[in-house]
Scaffold this motif. Structure first.
Motif, PDB file in Angstrom:
ATOM      1  N   VAL A 195     -31.241 -16.843 -14.287  1.00 37.39           N
ATOM      2  CA  VAL A 195     -30.760 -15.723 -15.098  1.00 37.39           C
ATOM      3  C   VAL A 195     -29.639 -16.187 -16.019  1.00 37.39           C
ATOM      4  CG1 VAL A 195     -29.547 -13.502 -15.029  1.00 37.39           C
ATOM      5  CG2 VAL A 195     -31.454 -13.926 -13.463  1.00 37.39           C
ATOM      6  N   SER A 196     -28.716 -16.970 -15.484  1.00 36.23           N
ATOM      7  CA  SER A 196     -27.622 -17.500 -16.295  1.00 36.23           C
ATOM      8  C   SER A 196     -28.146 -18.315 -17.471  1.00 36.23           C
ATOM      9  CB  SER A 196     -26.708 -18.368 -15.416  1.00 36.23           C
ATOM     10  OG  SER A 196     -25.720 -19.005 -16.201  1.00 36.23           O
ATOM     11  N   THR A 197     -29.117 -19.174 -17.200  1.00 36.95           N
ATOM     12  CA  THR A 197     -29.713 -19.998 -18.259  1.00 36.95           C
ATOM     13  C   THR A 197     -30.387 -19.127 -19.315  1.00 36.95           C
ATOM     14  OG1 THR A 197     -30.074 -21.823 -16.705  1.00 36.95           O
ATOM     15  CG2 THR A 197     -31.367 -21.832 -18.738  1.00 36.95           C
ATOM     16  N   ASP A 198     -31.120 -18.106 -18.866  1.00 43.06           N
ATOM     17  CA  ASP A 198     -31.836 -17.225 -19.794  1.00 43.06           C
ATOM     18  C   ASP A 198     -30.860 -16.437 -20.668  1.00 43.06           C
ATOM     19  OD1 ASP A 198     -34.181 -18.121 -18.707  1.00 43.06           O
ATOM     20  OD2 ASP A 198     -34.574 -16.322 -17.512  1.00 43.06           O
ATOM     21  N   VAL A 199     -29.814 -15.885 -20.047  1.00 49.80           N
ATOM     22  CA  VAL A 199     -28.843 -15.088 -20.793  1.00 49.80           C
ATOM     23  C   VAL A 199     -28.140 -15.950 -21.836  1.00 49.80           C
ATOM     24  CG1 VAL A 199     -26.685 -13.785 -20.630  1.00 49.80           C
ATOM     25  CG2 VAL A 199     -28.498 -13.402 -18.954  1.00 49.80           C
ATOM     26  N   ARG A 200     -27.764 -17.154 -21.456  1.00 49.46           N
ATOM     27  CA  ARG A 200     -27.077 -18.039 -22.409  1.00 49.46           C
ATOM     28  C   ARG A 200     -28.021 -18.483 -23.526  1.00 49.46           C
ATOM     29  NH1 ARG A 200     -22.083 -19.192 -20.443  1.00 49.46           N
ATOM     30  NH2 ARG A 200     -21.780 -18.936 -18.192  1.00 49.46           N
TER      31      ARG A 200
END
Length: 259
Positions: A195-200
């Motif tokens: 999720v962190s990777t996708d949001v960034r």
């Protein structure tokens, strides 16, 4: 004065915890800070140790009765940090506001009339996109969005950003996104990392570098009427919020950042 609305229409994302601890960290850095509790649950007020009998005036009176903002302020036990508390009356404010003049600008007018008293105003919004949150967005210079690291995070964020665009086009063209803060971060969970990777990937530099971890002390602190930064300043959650506050200060307009 710079006004920040802390908002996410999804509940349970660490919004109030973020508002309380960022406000505390900003106050600790020497800024004069006002936290406006605009959530009918009143959790920000409780988390700052404001008992029910200290809430004679509240954000409800500011919105509905157009009572003075300064008259509703309650000092906290934290230097440089004041709060406008919330009471259960606020739960009916959405309905009452519908029939009132300038129903979307009432908080903006109240804050504008008291701007000389504080360097930074934070507004803890309710977990919805109703008239209370709209009042906060109309009043705010910028939006800070706590975003839980979970599967539906981006879907909820897109709804919020659509609302921001409507607010810009109709009421507040200068409203900006100060940043998105990833909360409840669990490094042991592969989904969290994804999720962190996708949001960034989607939002880029809008996302703060600092992530707020899942931390028991963050959950315990409100029951003691204290921000985590006071309850246990050495815990990982407190250290993360101090780091996040430093990023917030870096993104403020120069005169507010230097206050």
């Amino acid at each position: 004065m710079f006004c920040i609305a802390v908002a996410n229409q999804k509940g349970g994302v660490g919004k109030t915890t973020s508002a309380i601890n960022i406000a505390t960290a900003l106050a600790a850095s020497g800024h004069s800070v006002l936290l406006i509790d605009l959530d009918p649950q009143g959790n920000a007020s409780t988390g700052l140790g404001i008992a029910q009998n200290k809430r004679q005036r509240s954000s409800y009176h500011v919105l509905i009765d157009r009572g003075g903002l300064v008259e509703a302020v309650v000092p906290t036990g934290i230097p440089h940090l004041d709060v406008v508390p919330a009471t259960v009356d606020l739960s009916g404010a959405e309905i009452e506001l519908v029939d009132l003049e300038q129903r979307t600008h009432r908080l903006h007018q109240a804050i504008e009339g008291a701007s000389r008293h504080w360097d930074i105003v934070l507004i803890d919004c309710p977990p919805s996109l109703g008239l209370l949150t709209i009042n906060a967005m109309v009043a705010a210079d910028a939006l800070l969005v706590p975003l839980q690291c979970e599967f539906f995070a981006l879907e909820g964020l897109s709804q919020l950003l659509n609302t921001v665009e409507r607010i810009r086009s109709r009421f507040n063209p200068s409203l900006s996104i100060l940043g998105v803060a990833l909360t409840m971060y669990d490094r042991r969970n592969r989904l969290t990392e994804q999720v962190s990777t996708d949001v960034r990937a989607v939002l880029g530099k809008v996302v703060f570098d600092t992530v707020i971890p899942r931390n028991v002390r963050l959950s315990e602190a409100p029951s003691h009427g204290l921000p985590a930064l006071i309850y246990d300043h050495r815990c990982s959650g407190s250290e993360a919020y101090m780091a996040l506050a430093r990023e917030v200060i870096q993104r403020l307009p120069r005169q507010e950042a230097a206050a």
